[in-house]
Each structure stands twice: as structure tokens, then as C-alpha cells.
Scaffold this active site. Structure first.
Site, PDB file in Angstrom:
ATOM      1  N   LYS A  31       5.626 -13.021  -4.778  1.00  0.00           N
ATOM      2  CA  LYS A  31       5.083 -12.652  -3.458  1.00  0.00           C
ATOM      3  C   LYS A  31       3.740 -11.930  -3.636  1.00  0.00           C
ATOM      4  CE  LYS A  31       7.839  -8.454  -3.363  1.00  0.00           C
ATOM      5  NZ  LYS A  31       8.458  -7.442  -2.528  1.00  0.00           N
ATOM      6  N   ARG A  74      16.827  -1.192   4.567  1.00  0.00           N
ATOM      7  CA  ARG A  74      15.549  -1.822   4.896  1.00  0.00           C
ATOM      8  C   ARG A  74      15.840  -3.140   5.597  1.00  0.00           C
ATOM      9  NH1 ARG A  74      11.274  -3.040   0.064  1.00  0.00           N
ATOM     10  NH2 ARG A  74      12.816  -4.639  -0.389  1.00  0.00           N
ATOM     11  N   TYR A 118     -19.838  11.931  -4.524  1.00  0.00           N
ATOM     12  CA  TYR A 118     -19.622  12.445  -3.163  1.00  0.00           C
ATOM     13  C   TYR A 118     -18.752  13.700  -3.162  1.00  0.00           C
ATOM     14  CZ  TYR A 118     -21.434   8.118  -1.121  1.00  0.00           C
ATOM     15  OH  TYR A 118     -22.236   7.071  -0.747  1.00  0.00           O
ATOM     16  N   MET A 159     -17.432   3.511  -3.099  1.00  0.00           N
ATOM     17  CA  MET A 159     -17.093   2.146  -2.703  1.00  0.00           C
ATOM     18  C   MET A 159     -17.331   1.145  -3.844  1.00  0.00           C
ATOM     19  SD  MET A 159     -18.586  -0.161   0.410  1.00  0.00           S
ATOM     20  CE  MET A 159     -17.911   0.809   1.742  1.00  0.00           C
TER      21      MET A 159
HETATM   22  C1  LIG Z   1      14.240  -8.493  -2.612  1.00  0.00           C
HETATM   23  C2  LIG Z   1      13.424  -8.284  -3.826  1.00  0.00           C
HETATM   24  N1  LIG Z   1      13.859  -8.743  -5.001  1.00  0.00           N
HETATM   25  C3  LIG Z   1      13.155  -8.562  -6.153  1.00  0.00           C
HETATM   26  C4  LIG Z   1      11.951  -7.897  -6.152  1.00  0.00           C
HETATM   27  C5  LIG Z   1      11.204  -7.697  -7.445  1.00  0.00           C
HETATM   28  O1  LIG Z   1      11.158  -6.350  -7.783  1.00  0.00           O
HETATM   29  P1  LIG Z   1      10.397  -5.830  -9.092  1.00  0.00           P
HETATM   30  O2  LIG Z   1       8.960  -6.207  -8.911  1.00  0.00           O
HETATM   31  O3  LIG Z   1      10.602  -4.363  -9.076  1.00  0.00           O
HETATM   32  O4  LIG Z   1      11.020  -6.519 -10.249  1.00  0.00           O
HETATM   33  C6  LIG Z   1      11.465  -7.393  -4.945  1.00  0.00           C
HETATM   34  C7  LIG Z   1      10.205  -6.636  -4.942  1.00  0.00           C
HETATM   35  O5  LIG Z   1       9.949  -5.729  -4.235  1.00  0.00           O
HETATM   36  C8  LIG Z   1      12.219  -7.599  -3.753  1.00  0.00           C
HETATM   37  O6  LIG Z   1      11.780  -7.127  -2.573  1.00  0.00           O
END
Ligand SMILES: Cc1ncc(COP(=O)(O)O)c(C=O)c1O
Length: 353
Positions: free
Chosen positions: A34, A129, A251, A299
Site C-alpha cells: 500500500k 480501528r 530559520y 523547504m
Molecule cells: C492490515 C494490515 N496488515 C499488515 C500491515 C503491514 O504492517 P507492517 O508494515 O508493520 O509489517 C498493515 C500496515 O499497516 C496493515 O494495515
């Protein structure tokens, strides 16, 4: 000459880290890609991880890109579909879906077509969550098992503290209790649980961060885990300033030299994805030697202490994180985690692999 900042993605390190994950488990490995593969580039990361048994991501359009690029493994949408409009794509591209809410069940009921759907039913075992509560879970599971649109159900949960001393015992016990009556595949483990909690591997593990060469643990380095860094963010010294005692840097003039100092200006700033909140003292590698940042990150630039590095010149190479400078060390100094730094690499930074 263009601005010297660049990110290099070591694809062989990605493949190596996947082998580390594999060696740690007999479960099938769903590579979590992701957020543009945690900032590493979706398609090139998926290609480097092609030995994975499947992929997990968020956006249905990214899943479609993977399918169209020829990836045939299971692709799991980690939050399922976000509207009923996504269901035709889910069906057409044979995507697996997390189901975590009653709203998604309603959309599934109303949608006439997708037969043969693979669903991953999410239990809220304590993360609070996403997911069905333990009280709701059995009834939803029975419903999905009998659903005309569903071919197979995998049972899933996600741990809140797999990387910490508190561990996973409570969440795992709750999950096992609800899963016990069913001979269905299970998935619980992120990177931390994959590495530290073999009793919770189930049938599918879901590593993310470890694949990118970062440790999920505060007390163990990536190197100790046998992981190799994948992203190296590098740049150059573009200016050198000689400070008198009492002079300030950047800055807000928040860093003041107590004695004469040599300071290098690095072509990297928060618009490149370097954290603005990284304080004086954040580690940085200049010409292969570890030193520290000084003052506020701007920046497009930040300052590095060259007082002990007389050989450094304009044009000397700087590694912000990656090879020789663990991203975990930078993240810790900046009060964040490697995930945030890697994901925040800015689009303006040229990427090579
Ligand atoms: C549902 C789920 N599974 C697996 C992972 C992978 O986690 P990690 O990057 O800590 O291995 C995530 C990441 O946030 C997740 O949301």
C-alpha cells in the site's frame, strides 16, 4: 546539472528482504505494498517481490494496475471496497476484499453479480480501528459463508502492539476463540508478529515494513534482523559556511555555535520529504561519515555539521537515509517512524532503481 537530490531503490534488497520473511515462516506471504509500496514505487516493488504469494494494498485502481501489468497472485484490498461502485472492478479483476463493516455487507447483498468473491472477514480484536466486534463476528461469518456472492472466507485480525513488550496474547486469544469452530484460513501477522510471534502466523502473513529494510522494533536494528535497506535518499553539499562563535544557523536562529564551526548546506528539505521536525543532532552521512544536522530544516535545504570533517567539500555526497544511514535512526531522532519517512518521499525527488 540538476539539483543533486535523488532516491535510489535497491530492488535486489527488496527481493532479499522477502526471502528473510519467507525463512521466518511456513505461512504464505502477502506482501503489503500500500501507499505506493511504502514510497518505493508500486509496480517496480511488486515486480521485485514477484515471489510473494500475494499482495495487499488499499486502492482498487492500484490493484487494477497490478492485474493489467500481469500479476496473477491474489490481491487483497486491505480496507475492502469504499463504495458499491467499486464492486464491478473487484469482480472483473478477481480481487480479494477485506469486509470490516455492515455497510460493505449491504453493498454486497445489493450487488447482483460478483460470484466467487474471496473475502477476508476482519475481527476487531482490540485495535479498535476496523472490523466487527467479537459479539457481531460469528453471525457475519455465518452469513458470508452462505452468501451467494462469496466463494471463500479468510479470518483476519490486526495487532496493535506486536512490536512492543505488551505483545499480542490478548488479541490472539480472542481471535482464536472465535475462529476455533471453523476450518478456515487465518491471517493475523504484520512484520513484527511475523518476526517475533510464530504462534500467530496462521495461513497468511502480511509483512510490510520489513520488506523495505526497516525494523519494526525499537530494540533491534534492521541489520540485526538480516534486512537490507531498499530506499537510499542522497544529495550533495552545495555550500559551506564557516561560522564564528555565537553565529546561528537557519530559520529562527535556533542553533547557535558555541565555538567556530564548519557547516555544510545540503540540497534536501521538507519539500523533498525530509521531516521538518527533525531536530539538531539528527544523524546524517556526509562523505561516508556520520555527523549531525543543525538548526531548522528548510523547504529545500538543511545544514550538516562538518566541523570534524575537514575533507568534505562542495559536491561531497550526503546520505539522508538508506545505505550506511539506517532510516530507523533518522526516524527515531526525528520522533517518528520509518514508515512515515519512506511514504513521504516527495514526487519532485527523481527516483532511480
Ligand atoms: C492490515 C494490515 N496488515 C499488515 C500491515 C503491514 O504492517 P507492517 O508494515 O508493520 O509489517 C498493515 C500496515 O499497516 C496493515 O494495515
Amino acid at each position: 546539472m540538476s539539483r543533486p537530490i535523488q532516491a535510489h531503490i535497491d530492488l535486489s534488497a527488496l527481493a532479499h528482504n522477502l526471502r528473510v520473511a519467507r525463512r521466518a515462516t511456513t505461512a504464505r506471504v502477502l506482501a503489503v505494498i500500500k501507499a505506493n509500496a511504502y514510497g518505493h514505487g508500486l509496480l517496480q516493488a511488486a515486480e521485485a517481490l514477484r515471489e510473494a504469494d500475494g499482495y495487499a494494498l488499499l486502492d482498487v485502481r492500484d490493484a487494477v494496475r497490478l492485474r493489467e501489468a500481469g500479476f496473477r497472485q491474489p490481491i487483497l484490498l486491505l480496507e475492502g471496497f469504499f463504495s458499491r461502485d467499486e464492486l464491478p472492478l473487484v469482480a472483473e479483476y478477481e480481487l480479494s476484499c477485506v469486509i470490516h463493516s455492515a455497510r460493505q455487507l449491504d453493498w454486497l447483498d445489493a450487488y447482483p453479480r460478483p460470484h466467487g468473491l474471496s473475502v477476508w472477514l476482519k475481527l476487531n480484536s482490540g485495535m479498535n480501528r476496523l472490523g466487527f466486534s467479537p459479539a457481531e463476528y460469528p453471525a457475519v461469518l455465518e452469513k458470508l459463508k452462505a452468501h451467494r456472492a462469496v466463494r471463500e472466507v479468510t479470518l483476519m485480525t490486526h495487532f496493535a502492539q506486536a512490536d512492543e513488550a505488551a505483545g499480542i496474547a490478548q488479541q490472539q486469544a480472542l481471535f482464536e476463540q472465535l475462529a476455533a469452530p471453523y476450518r478456515l484460513p487465518r491471517s493475523l501477522a504484520n512484520s513484527a508478529a511475523l518476526l517475533r510471534h510464530p504462534q500467530a502466523h496462521g495461513d497468511w502473513v502480511r509483512p510490510g515494513i520489513m520488506l523495505y529494510g526497516s525494523s519494526p522494533f525499537a530494540d533491534t536494528s534492521a541489520q540485526q534482523l538480516g534486512l537490507r535497506p531498499v530506499m537510499t535518499l542522497s544529495s550533495e553539499i552545495i555550500s559551506i559556511q564557516n561560522l564564528k562563535a555565537g553565529a546561528t544557523v537557519g530559520y529562527g536562529a535556533i542553533f547557535r555555535a558555541a565555538h567556530p564551526m564548519r557547516v555544510g548546506t545540503v540540497a534536501c528539505g521538507y519539500a523533498d520529504g525530509y521531516p521538518r521536525h527533525a531536530p539538531t543532532g539528527t544523524p546524517i552521512l556526509v562523505d561516508g561519515q556520520r555527523t549531525r544536522t543543525l538548526g531548522r530544516v528548510s523547504m529545500d535545504m538543511l545544514a550538516a555539521d562538518l566541523s570534524e570533517l575537514p575533507n568534505v567539500q562542495i559536491g561531497s555526497r550526503v546520505v539522508l537515509w538508506g545505505e550506511g544511514m539506517p532510516v530507523d535512526d533518522v526516524a527515531r531522532a526525528a520522533g517518528t517512524i520509518s514508515y512515515e519517512l519512506l511514504c513521504a518521499l516527495a514526487p519532485r525527488v527523481p527516483v532511480s532503481s
